[in-house]
Design a protein around this motif. Structure first.
Motif, PDB file in Angstrom:
ATOM      1  N   HIS A 140       9.734 -30.596  72.457  1.00  0.00           N
ATOM      2  CA  HIS A 140       8.315 -30.687  72.774  1.00  0.00           C
ATOM      3  C   HIS A 140       7.554 -29.394  72.462  1.00  0.00           C
ATOM      4  O   HIS A 140       6.322 -29.380  72.512  1.00  0.00           O
ATOM      5  N   LEU A 141       8.262 -28.333  72.140  1.00  0.00           N
ATOM      6  CA  LEU A 141       7.609 -27.046  71.941  1.00  0.00           C
ATOM      7  C   LEU A 141       6.873 -26.992  70.605  1.00  0.00           C
ATOM      8  O   LEU A 141       7.186 -27.732  69.672  1.00  0.00           O
ATOM      9  N   GLY A 142       5.919 -26.080  70.529  1.00  0.00           N
ATOM     10  CA  GLY A 142       5.145 -25.906  69.311  1.00  0.00           C
ATOM     11  C   GLY A 142       5.851 -25.039  68.297  1.00  0.00           C
ATOM     12  O   GLY A 142       6.852 -24.379  68.602  1.00  0.00           O
ATOM     13  N   ASP A 143       5.326 -25.008  67.085  1.00  0.00           N
ATOM     14  CA  ASP A 143       5.966 -24.289  65.990  1.00  0.00           C
ATOM     15  C   ASP A 143       5.937 -22.777  66.198  1.00  0.00           C
ATOM     16  O   ASP A 143       6.758 -22.058  65.623  1.00  0.00           O
ATOM     17  N   ASP A 144       5.015 -22.293  66.997  1.00  0.00           N
ATOM     18  CA  ASP A 144       4.925 -20.854  67.240  1.00  0.00           C
ATOM     19  C   ASP A 144       5.442 -20.448  68.616  1.00  0.00           C
ATOM     20  O   ASP A 144       5.299 -19.291  69.013  1.00  0.00           O
ATOM     21  N   ASP A 145       6.031 -21.373  69.344  1.00  0.00           N
ATOM     22  CA  ASP A 145       6.598 -21.053  70.657  1.00  0.00           C
ATOM     23  C   ASP A 145       7.902 -20.286  70.486  1.00  0.00           C
ATOM     24  O   ASP A 145       8.674 -20.543  69.556  1.00  0.00           O
ATOM     25  N   ILE A 146       8.151 -19.368  71.393  1.00  0.00           N
ATOM     26  CA  ILE A 146       9.309 -18.472  71.304  1.00  0.00           C
ATOM     27  C   ILE A 146      10.361 -18.903  72.318  1.00  0.00           C
ATOM     28  O   ILE A 146      10.071 -19.058  73.502  1.00  0.00           O
ATOM     29  N   MET A 147      11.588 -19.084  71.843  1.00  0.00           N
ATOM     30  CA  MET A 147      12.705 -19.340  72.753  1.00  0.00           C
ATOM     31  C   MET A 147      13.831 -18.385  72.422  1.00  0.00           C
ATOM     32  O   MET A 147      14.254 -18.288  71.268  1.00  0.00           O
ATOM     33  N   ILE A 148      14.321 -17.685  73.427  1.00  0.00           N
ATOM     34  CA  ILE A 148      15.419 -16.732  73.259  1.00  0.00           C
ATOM     35  C   ILE A 148      16.639 -17.299  73.964  1.00  0.00           C
ATOM     36  O   ILE A 148      16.624 -17.524  75.181  1.00  0.00           O
ATOM     37  N   GLY A 149      17.701 -17.511  73.215  1.00  0.00           N
ATOM     38  CA  GLY A 149      18.915 -18.108  73.766  1.00  0.00           C
ATOM     39  C   GLY A 149      18.921 -19.622  73.623  1.00  0.00           C
ATOM     40  O   GLY A 149      17.862 -20.266  73.538  1.00  0.00           O
ATOM     41  N   SER A 150      20.134 -20.188  73.560  1.00  0.00           N
ATOM     42  CA  SER A 150      20.364 -21.645  73.507  1.00  0.00           C
ATOM     43  C   SER A 150      19.992 -22.279  72.170  1.00  0.00           C
ATOM     44  O   SER A 150      20.067 -23.506  72.035  1.00  0.00           O
ATOM     45  N   LEU A 151      19.619 -21.493  71.181  1.00  0.00           N
ATOM     46  CA  LEU A 151      19.299 -22.075  69.877  1.00  0.00           C
ATOM     47  C   LEU A 151      20.542 -22.661  69.196  1.00  0.00           C
ATOM     48  O   LEU A 151      20.436 -23.596  68.403  1.00  0.00           O
ATOM     49  N   ASP A 152      21.705 -22.123  69.499  1.00  0.00           N
ATOM     50  CA  ASP A 152      22.936 -22.703  68.965  1.00  0.00           C
ATOM     51  C   ASP A 152      23.139 -24.125  69.486  1.00  0.00           C
ATOM     52  O   ASP A 152      23.574 -25.021  68.756  1.00  0.00           O
ATOM     53  N   GLU A 153      22.775 -24.340  70.743  1.00  0.00           N
ATOM     54  CA  GLU A 153      22.899 -25.677  71.319  1.00  0.00           C
ATOM     55  C   GLU A 153      21.857 -26.622  70.731  1.00  0.00           C
ATOM     56  O   GLU A 153      22.121 -27.814  70.534  1.00  0.00           O
ATOM     57  N   VAL A 154      20.662 -26.108  70.477  1.00  0.00           N
ATOM     58  CA  VAL A 154      19.626 -26.912  69.826  1.00  0.00           C
ATOM     59  C   VAL A 154      20.124 -27.400  68.464  1.00  0.00           C
ATOM     60  O   VAL A 154      20.005 -28.579  68.119  1.00  0.00           O
ATOM     61  N   LEU A 155      20.685 -26.483  67.668  1.00  0.00           N
ATOM     62  CA  LEU A 155      21.192 -26.844  66.336  1.00  0.00           C
ATOM     63  C   LEU A 155      22.374 -27.799  66.436  1.00  0.00           C
ATOM     64  O   LEU A 155      22.507 -28.726  65.630  1.00  0.00           O
ATOM     65  N   GLN A 156      23.230 -27.593  67.414  1.00  0.00           N
ATOM     66  CA  GLN A 156      24.387 -28.466  67.581  1.00  0.00           C
ATOM     67  C   GLN A 156      23.962 -29.898  67.895  1.00  0.00           C
ATOM     68  O   GLN A 156      24.622 -30.860  67.484  1.00  0.00           O
ATOM     69  N   ARG A 157      22.838 -30.043  68.587  1.00  0.00           N
ATOM     70  CA  ARG A 157      22.331 -31.368  68.946  1.00  0.00           C
ATOM     71  C   ARG A 157      21.524 -32.005  67.816  1.00  0.00           C
ATOM     72  O   ARG A 157      20.943 -33.066  67.998  1.00  0.00           O
ATOM     73  N   GLY A 158      21.472 -31.333  66.665  1.00  0.00           N
ATOM     74  CA  GLY A 158      20.752 -31.888  65.535  1.00  0.00           C
ATOM     75  C   GLY A 158      19.314 -31.434  65.426  1.00  0.00           C
ATOM     76  O   GLY A 158      18.576 -31.914  64.548  1.00  0.00           O
ATOM     77  N   GLY A 159      18.897 -30.504  66.279  1.00  0.00           N
ATOM     78  CA  GLY A 159      17.550 -29.972  66.209  1.00  0.00           C
ATOM     79  C   GLY A 159      17.411 -28.974  65.074  1.00  0.00           C
ATOM     80  O   GLY A 159      18.395 -28.579  64.436  1.00  0.00           O
ATOM     81  N   SER A 160      16.195 -28.558  64.819  1.00  0.00           N
ATOM     82  CA  SER A 160      15.938 -27.577  63.764  1.00  0.00           C
ATOM     83  C   SER A 160      15.135 -26.418  64.327  1.00  0.00           C
ATOM     84  O   SER A 160      14.479 -26.539  65.366  1.00  0.00           O
ATOM     85  N   LEU A 161      15.182 -25.301  63.632  1.00  0.00           N
ATOM     86  CA  LEU A 161      14.449 -24.120  64.061  1.00  0.00           C
ATOM     87  C   LEU A 161      12.958 -24.291  63.788  1.00  0.00           C
ATOM     88  O   LEU A 161      12.571 -24.833  62.755  1.00  0.00           O
ATOM     89  N   ASN A 162      12.142 -23.818  64.708  1.00  0.00           N
ATOM     90  CA  ASN A 162      10.704 -23.855  64.459  1.00  0.00           C
ATOM     91  C   ASN A 162      10.281 -22.624  63.658  1.00  0.00           C
ATOM     92  O   ASN A 162      11.094 -21.757  63.320  1.00  0.00           O
ATOM     93  N   ARG A 163       9.005 -22.539  63.343  1.00  0.00           N
ATOM     94  CA  ARG A 163       8.499 -21.439  62.520  1.00  0.00           C
ATOM     95  C   ARG A 163       8.729 -20.088  63.195  1.00  0.00           C
ATOM     96  O   ARG A 163       9.101 -19.109  62.531  1.00  0.00           O
ATOM     97  N   ALA A 164       8.520 -20.016  64.500  1.00  0.00           N
ATOM     98  CA  ALA A 164       8.693 -18.747  65.214  1.00  0.00           C
ATOM     99  C   ALA A 164      10.127 -18.246  65.121  1.00  0.00           C
ATOM    100  O   ALA A 164      10.370 -17.058  64.884  1.00  0.00           O
ATOM    101  N   ALA A 165      11.100 -19.139  65.294  1.00  0.00           N
ATOM    102  CA  ALA A 165      12.508 -18.737  65.224  1.00  0.00           C
ATOM    103  C   ALA A 165      12.880 -18.277  63.818  1.00  0.00           C
ATOM    104  O   ALA A 165      13.590 -17.282  63.638  1.00  0.00           O
ATOM    105  N   ARG A 166      12.404 -19.014  62.811  1.00  0.00           N
ATOM    106  CA  ARG A 166      12.711 -18.617  61.431  1.00  0.00           C
ATOM    107  C   ARG A 166      12.093 -17.254  61.109  1.00  0.00           C
ATOM    108  O   ARG A 166      12.712 -16.423  60.428  1.00  0.00           O
ATOM    109  N   ARG A 167      10.894 -17.030  61.592  1.00  0.00           N
ATOM    110  CA  ARG A 167      10.234 -15.746  61.349  1.00  0.00           C
ATOM    111  C   ARG A 167      10.976 -14.608  62.048  1.00  0.00           C
ATOM    112  O   ARG A 167      11.181 -13.533  61.465  1.00  0.00           O
ATOM    113  N   VAL A 168      11.378 -14.842  63.277  1.00  0.00           N
ATOM    114  CA  VAL A 168      12.073 -13.823  64.060  1.00  0.00           C
ATOM    115  C   VAL A 168      13.383 -13.415  63.402  1.00  0.00           C
ATOM    116  O   VAL A 168      13.782 -12.251  63.432  1.00  0.00           O
ATOM    117  N   MET A 169      14.073 -14.371  62.775  1.00  0.00           N
ATOM    118  CA  MET A 169      15.368 -14.078  62.172  1.00  0.00           C
ATOM    119  C   MET A 169      15.270 -13.050  61.047  1.00  0.00           C
ATOM    120  O   MET A 169      16.265 -12.378  60.738  1.00  0.00           O
TER     121      MET A 169
END
Length: 263
Positions: free
Chosen positions: A29-58
């Motif tokens: 439900h989060l927006g493309d510029d929302d920031i989440m720190i931690g648990s992104l590995d679980e998001v990807l494991q569940r078939g989710g994708s990185l949003n713009r903020a996460a890709r930029r941060v990397m």
């Protein structure tokens, strides 16, 4: 931790209080510029994708070394657990110097300093858990990660410093108290309780306008649920050690001793 510009909230992720379940449930439900720190590995494991903020941060200079390793892993072996863990680590690395050494669980004071506008204008919330129960959850987590055979009494002694064992003590802060307080004053707008997790989480989603139906993603909670009751793990010395470690939380929320028999 989550900083949501879309829904104008800050979620403080306290240790061992179903924070990963909350974050992975909120992520779609989060927006493309929302920031989440931690648990992104679980998001990807569940078939989710990185949003713009996460890709930029990397690609931030502080994350770049880890990001290169993640990209190489994906190129060589595909979407592996190592790749997902490296992505999660890269995002944490970006914030480690400016936010906290364990940026998944940063103190409120650090969050306020780094995100002053959001802190003053967004709805802030966290969840807390009976520290006697939290300590047991931390113990189970540390045993799984270390592969050790130490008992709960030894673990509590390591936390209090009675024995020295850096391999089993958690990273960052032990008590969650500094995560949602400044100068010993609670500074979040809402404190949910682990003991009423579903009810409190549903209230928050309604308050913030977040679509939420069904249950939290709690597979980990169910998988590692203890078969023994809380009082079976404690003696008087164990209770005193937990009180010493989590004194502020126990006092503020009036968490009872597991040895007290309710009438």
């Amino acid at each position: 931790m989550i900083i949501s510009h879309k829904y104008r909230f800050i979620f403080i992720h306290c240790r061992k209080v179903a924070g990963s379940a909350i974050k992975t449930t909120l992520w779609p439900h989060l927006g493309d510029d929302d920031i989440m720190i931690g648990s992104l590995d679980e998001v990807l494991q569940r078939g989710g994708s990185l949003n713009r903020a996460a890709r930029r941060v990397m690609w931030h200079p502080h994350a770049l070394n880890v990001t290169r390793k993640a990209m190489f892993e994906r190129w060589r072996h595909g979407d592996t657990s190592r790749y997902r863990n490296l992505v999660n680590t890269a995002v944490k690395a970006r914030y480690r110097r400016s936010l906290f050494r364990n940026p998944v669980h940063p103190p409120a004071e650090s969050v306020k300093a780094m995100f002053p506008h959001e802190w003053e204008n967004y709805f802030k919330f966290c969840f807390v858990r009976d520290p006697h129960d939290q300590a047991l959850s931390e113990y189970s987590h540390q045993r799984r990660n270390s592969g050790g055979e130490f008992d709960f009494d030894y673990f509590l002694k390591a936390l209090t410093g009675e024995v020295e064992d850096q391999d089993i003590t958690p990273s960052g802060l032990i008590s969650n108290w500094p995560l949602y307080t400044i100068d010993d004053r609670v500074v979040v707008d809402r404190v949910g309780r682990y003991e009423s997790l579903e009810q409190d989480f549903s209230w928050l989603c309604k308050r913030l306008g977040i679509p939420h139906e069904g249950s939290l993603l709690e597979e980990k909670v169910e998988k590692h649920r203890r078969k023994r009751s809380l009082k079976d793990w404690y003696d008087a010395e164990g209770v005193e050690r937990v009180r010493a470690l989590y004194e502020d939380e126990i006092s503020y929320f009036s968490f009872p001793s597991p040895l007290v028999v309710e009438k």
